[in-house]
Write a protein that holds these residues in place. Structure first.
Motif, PDB file in Angstrom:
ATOM      1  N   PRO A 136       7.102 183.417 -14.104  1.00 11.14           N
ATOM      2  CA  PRO A 136       6.878 182.649 -15.339  1.00 11.14           C
ATOM      3  C   PRO A 136       8.038 181.702 -15.662  1.00 11.14           C
ATOM      4  CG  PRO A 136       6.266 184.931 -15.681  1.00 11.14           C
ATOM      5  CD  PRO A 136       6.973 184.866 -14.348  1.00 11.14           C
ATOM      6  N   PHE A 137       9.261 182.099 -15.312  1.00 11.17           N
ATOM      7  CA  PHE A 137      10.412 181.221 -15.496  1.00 11.17           C
ATOM      8  C   PHE A 137      10.232 179.946 -14.669  1.00 11.17           C
ATOM      9  CE2 PHE A 137      14.776 179.802 -14.573  1.00 11.17           C
ATOM     10  CZ  PHE A 137      15.321 179.771 -15.844  1.00 11.17           C
ATOM     11  N   ALA A 138       9.711 180.112 -13.456  1.00  9.03           N
ATOM     12  CA  ALA A 138       9.412 178.947 -12.613  1.00  9.03           C
ATOM     13  C   ALA A 138       8.352 178.068 -13.264  1.00  9.03           C
ATOM     14  CB  ALA A 138       8.942 179.406 -11.238  1.00  9.03           C
ATOM     15  N   LEU A 139       7.362 178.708 -13.877  1.00  3.59           N
ATOM     16  CA  LEU A 139       6.311 177.952 -14.550  1.00  3.59           C
ATOM     17  C   LEU A 139       6.881 177.133 -15.700  1.00  3.59           C
ATOM     18  CD1 LEU A 139       3.256 177.397 -14.694  1.00  3.59           C
ATOM     19  CD2 LEU A 139       3.067 179.354 -16.240  1.00  3.59           C
ATOM     20  N   LEU A 140       7.891 177.657 -16.395  1.00  5.55           N
ATOM     21  CA  LEU A 140       8.546 176.894 -17.464  1.00  5.55           C
ATOM     22  C   LEU A 140       9.188 175.635 -16.894  1.00  5.55           C
ATOM     23  CD1 LEU A 140       9.668 176.470 -20.315  1.00  5.55           C
ATOM     24  CD2 LEU A 140      11.585 177.987 -19.709  1.00  5.55           C
ATOM     25  N   TRP A 141       9.903 175.761 -15.771  1.00  6.73           N
ATOM     26  CA  TRP A 141      10.524 174.584 -15.149  1.00  6.73           C
ATOM     27  C   TRP A 141       9.449 173.560 -14.766  1.00  6.73           C
ATOM     28  CZ3 TRP A 141      10.498 171.438 -10.978  1.00  6.73           C
ATOM     29  CH2 TRP A 141      11.614 170.626 -10.791  1.00  6.73           C
ATOM     30  N   ILE A 142       8.367 174.038 -14.189  1.00  9.51           N
ATOM     31  CA  ILE A 142       7.272 173.146 -13.769  1.00  9.51           C
ATOM     32  C   ILE A 142       6.652 172.455 -14.977  1.00  9.51           C
ATOM     33  CG2 ILE A 142       4.944 173.122 -12.762  1.00  9.51           C
ATOM     34  CD1 ILE A 142       5.961 175.434 -10.929  1.00  9.51           C
ATOM     35  N   SER A 143       6.449 173.213 -16.063  1.00 10.38           N
ATOM     36  CA  SER A 143       5.865 172.638 -17.278  1.00 10.38           C
ATOM     37  C   SER A 143       6.761 171.558 -17.862  1.00 10.38           C
ATOM     38  CB  SER A 143       5.618 173.745 -18.309  1.00 10.38           C
ATOM     39  OG  SER A 143       5.141 173.206 -19.522  1.00 10.38           O
ATOM     40  N   LEU A 144       8.060 171.824 -17.913  1.00  7.47           N
ATOM     41  CA  LEU A 144       8.981 170.820 -18.436  1.00  7.47           C
ATOM     42  C   LEU A 144       8.998 169.574 -17.546  1.00  7.47           C
ATOM     43  CD1 LEU A 144      11.996 173.114 -19.438  1.00  7.47           C
ATOM     44  CD2 LEU A 144      10.453 171.907 -20.999  1.00  7.47           C
ATOM     45  N   ALA A 145       8.947 169.794 -16.241  1.00  6.60           N
ATOM     46  CA  ALA A 145       9.005 168.666 -15.311  1.00  6.60           C
ATOM     47  C   ALA A 145       7.772 167.784 -15.395  1.00  6.60           C
ATOM     48  CB  ALA A 145       9.184 169.185 -13.885  1.00  6.60           C
ATOM     49  N   TYR A 146       6.601 168.410 -15.493  1.00  8.00           N
ATOM     50  CA  TYR A 146       5.352 167.650 -15.400  1.00  8.00           C
ATOM     51  C   TYR A 146       4.658 167.461 -16.758  1.00  8.00           C
ATOM     52  CZ  TYR A 146       5.916 168.251 -10.390  1.00  8.00           C
ATOM     53  OH  TYR A 146       6.420 168.220  -9.112  1.00  8.00           O
ATOM     54  N   GLN A 147       4.323 168.555 -17.438  1.00  9.12           N
ATOM     55  CA  GLN A 147       3.611 168.419 -18.713  1.00  9.12           C
ATOM     56  C   GLN A 147       4.484 167.743 -19.776  1.00  9.12           C
ATOM     57  OE1 GLN A 147       3.029 171.338 -16.845  1.00  9.12           O
ATOM     58  NE2 GLN A 147       1.016 170.516 -16.316  1.00  9.12           N
ATOM     59  N   ALA A 200       1.889 193.182   1.351  1.00  9.16           N
ATOM     60  CA  ALA A 200       1.223 192.602   2.511  1.00  9.16           C
ATOM     61  C   ALA A 200       2.107 192.599   3.755  1.00  9.16           C
ATOM     62  CB  ALA A 200       0.786 191.166   2.200  1.00  9.16           C
ATOM     63  N   ALA A 201       3.411 192.854   3.572  1.00 13.46           N
ATOM     64  CA  ALA A 201       4.354 192.885   4.697  1.00 13.46           C
ATOM     65  C   ALA A 201       5.111 194.208   4.654  1.00 13.46           C
ATOM     66  CB  ALA A 201       5.321 191.707   4.624  1.00 13.46           C
ATOM     67  N   PRO A 202       4.432 195.315   4.961  1.00 14.58           N
ATOM     68  CA  PRO A 202       5.064 196.634   4.830  1.00 14.58           C
ATOM     69  C   PRO A 202       6.331 196.750   5.675  1.00 14.58           C
ATOM     70  CG  PRO A 202       3.002 196.753   6.086  1.00 14.58           C
ATOM     71  CD  PRO A 202       3.061 195.401   5.471  1.00 14.58           C
ATOM     72  N   GLY A 203       7.366 197.286   5.042  1.00 12.67           N
ATOM     73  CA  GLY A 203       8.624 197.475   5.747  1.00 12.67           C
ATOM     74  C   GLY A 203       9.562 196.295   5.674  1.00 12.67           C
ATOM     75  N   ALA A 204       9.073 195.132   5.228  1.00 10.19           N
ATOM     76  CA  ALA A 204       9.930 193.956   5.095  1.00 10.19           C
ATOM     77  C   ALA A 204      10.827 194.109   3.874  1.00 10.19           C
ATOM     78  CB  ALA A 204       9.086 192.693   4.968  1.00 10.19           C
ATOM     79  N   LYS A 205      12.013 193.524   3.953  1.00 14.12           N
ATOM     80  CA  LYS A 205      12.964 193.566   2.844  1.00 14.12           C
ATOM     81  C   LYS A 205      12.814 192.279   2.043  1.00 14.12           C
ATOM     82  CE  LYS A 205      16.046 196.180   5.861  1.00 14.12           C
ATOM     83  NZ  LYS A 205      17.351 196.187   6.578  1.00 14.12           N
ATOM     84  N   VAL A 206      11.868 192.285   1.109  1.00  8.98           N
ATOM     85  CA  VAL A 206      11.473 191.065   0.402  1.00  8.98           C
ATOM     86  C   VAL A 206      12.425 190.757  -0.749  1.00  8.98           C
ATOM     87  CG1 VAL A 206       9.635 189.945  -0.922  1.00  8.98           C
ATOM     88  CG2 VAL A 206       9.056 191.398   1.047  1.00  8.98           C
ATOM     89  N   VAL A 207      12.833 189.509  -0.820  1.00 10.34           N
ATOM     90  CA  VAL A 207      13.633 189.024  -1.941  1.00 10.34           C
ATOM     91  C   VAL A 207      12.942 187.790  -2.518  1.00 10.34           C
ATOM     92  CG1 VAL A 207      15.871 188.125  -2.700  1.00 10.34           C
ATOM     93  CG2 VAL A 207      15.769 189.823  -0.849  1.00 10.34           C
ATOM     94  N   LYS A 208      12.667 187.806  -3.797  1.00 10.62           N
ATOM     95  CA  LYS A 208      12.119 186.630  -4.481  1.00 10.62           C
ATOM     96  C   LYS A 208      13.275 185.688  -4.789  1.00 10.62           C
ATOM     97  CE  LYS A 208       8.547 185.727  -6.059  1.00 10.62           C
ATOM     98  NZ  LYS A 208       7.449 184.812  -5.633  1.00 10.62           N
ATOM     99  N   ILE A 209      13.218 184.471  -4.261  1.00 10.98           N
ATOM    100  CA  ILE A 209      14.307 183.511  -4.424  1.00 10.98           C
ATOM    101  C   ILE A 209      13.799 182.117  -4.100  1.00 10.98           C
ATOM    102  CG2 ILE A 209      15.140 183.763  -2.050  1.00 10.98           C
ATOM    103  CD1 ILE A 209      18.040 183.558  -3.195  1.00 10.98           C
ATOM    104  N   PHE A 210      14.512 181.097  -4.529  1.00  6.04           N
ATOM    105  CA  PHE A 210      14.163 179.694  -4.288  1.00  6.04           C
ATOM    106  C   PHE A 210      12.790 179.327  -4.861  1.00  6.04           C
ATOM    107  CE2 PHE A 210      17.028 180.720  -0.632  1.00  6.04           C
ATOM    108  CZ  PHE A 210      18.100 179.947  -1.063  1.00  6.04           C
ATOM    109  N   ASN A 211      12.391 179.982  -5.952  1.00  6.62           N
ATOM    110  CA  ASN A 211      11.095 179.682  -6.568  1.00  6.62           C
ATOM    111  C   ASN A 211      11.232 179.128  -7.983  1.00  6.62           C
ATOM    112  OD1 ASN A 211      11.852 182.384  -7.626  1.00  6.62           O
ATOM    113  ND2 ASN A 211       9.858 182.267  -8.631  1.00  6.62           N
ATOM    114  N   THR A 212      12.466 179.119  -8.539  1.00  3.91           N
ATOM    115  CA  THR A 212      12.609 178.808  -9.967  1.00  3.91           C
ATOM    116  C   THR A 212      13.068 177.388 -10.257  1.00  3.91           C
ATOM    117  OG1 THR A 212      14.841 179.789  -9.875  1.00  3.91           O
ATOM    118  CG2 THR A 212      13.043 181.201 -10.654  1.00  3.91           C
ATOM    119  N   THR A 213      13.180 176.574  -9.229  1.00  2.00           N
ATOM    120  CA  THR A 213      13.569 175.178  -9.444  1.00  2.00           C
ATOM    121  C   THR A 213      12.924 174.314  -8.367  1.00  2.00           C
ATOM    122  OG1 THR A 213      15.467 173.768  -9.991  1.00  2.00           O
ATOM    123  CG2 THR A 213      15.690 175.186  -8.050  1.00  2.00           C
ATOM    124  N   GLY A 214      13.081 173.002  -8.490  1.00  4.38           N
ATOM    125  CA  GLY A 214      12.400 172.087  -7.593  1.00  4.38           C
ATOM    126  C   GLY A 214      13.176 171.772  -6.324  1.00  4.38           C
ATOM    127  N   ALA A 215      12.485 171.123  -5.390  1.00  4.22           N
ATOM    128  CA  ALA A 215      13.094 170.782  -4.110  1.00  4.22           C
ATOM    129  C   ALA A 215      14.274 169.829  -4.273  1.00  4.22           C
ATOM    130  CB  ALA A 215      12.044 170.168  -3.183  1.00  4.22           C
TER     131      ALA A 215
END
Length: 208
Positions: free
Chosen positions: A180-191, A112-127
């Motif tokens: 999915p790793f982020a989802l594991l953290w969320i599941s442990l935190a809440y569920q 969705a952002a052609p040409g951008a240098k995308v890095v997935k980060i700051f998604n696997t743990t909480g604020a």
């Protein structure tokens, strides 16, 4: 660095405050700048419209809920050549899983952002861990993935500035594992009701 954070929720606000404390120039890109001006000024950051914030930044941080991602990227405009840090997770509304199948939110952001240098980060743990990523002298791991080596170096440095231990998880397609790793953290935190004062870490043997 000049950092634009699109979104001013829990994650965006904490990252912005910590980066200002680390000496970076932060502007929040939001729909209603007047509404958030006082909040931004309190942490010595600026606030602007999404497009203006992104245009003047070296690094653009995407920190909005997943349903808001397409519109946020559309409003941000041309991000070609910019480093884009994708902090989002494509969660189902009830947090029971991810909306992605054989792809990932990170890869969709790149499309969705052609040409951008995308890095997935700051998604696997909480604020809370972004506010304080230190557990008795042990730094919280910050996994990141991307296809541009220079962009990943910038992302890792910004994570280290906050006190994280940055770990390269490979190309952007590795977002298919990080989300999915982020989802594991969320599941442990809440569920599993562990709360949010914990981290999932990479540990290394001495000398390795």
């Amino acid at each position: 660095m000049k950092i634009a954070i699109i979104g001013m929720g829990n994650v965006g606000s904490v990252l912005g405050r910590r980066w200002v404390e680390a000496g970076h120039e932060v502007v929040f890109g939001v729909r209603n700048a007047a509404k958030h001006r006082a909040e931004a000024e309190k942490i010595k950051a600026c606030v602007a419209g999404i497009k203006d914030a992104a245009a003047g930044a070296e690094v653009v941080v995407l920190a909005v809920p997943w349903p808001a991602v397409p519109d946020a990227l559309k409003v941000a405009g041309n991000l070609a050549g910019k480093v884009v840090l994708d902090c989002t997770n494509p969660l189902k509304p009830d947090l029971s899983g991810l909306e992605m199948g054989t792809t990932s939110g990170g890869e969709q952001v790149a499309q969705a952002a052609p040409g951008a240098k995308v890095v997935k980060i700051f998604n696997t743990t909480g604020a809370g861990n972004m506010a304080n990523p230190n557990y008795g002298g042990t730094k919280v791991t910050m996994l990141h993935a991307g296809d541009d080596a220079g962009a990943k170096q910038i992302a890792a440095r910004l994570a280290a500035d906050l006190g994280f231990d940055p770990v390269d998880a490979g190309p952007l397609s590795s977002s298919r594992m990080l989300e999915p790793f982020a989802l594991l953290w969320i599941s442990l935190a809440y569920q599993q009701k562990m709360g949010m004062n914990f981290a999932l870490n990479v540990v290394r043997r001495s000398g390795k």
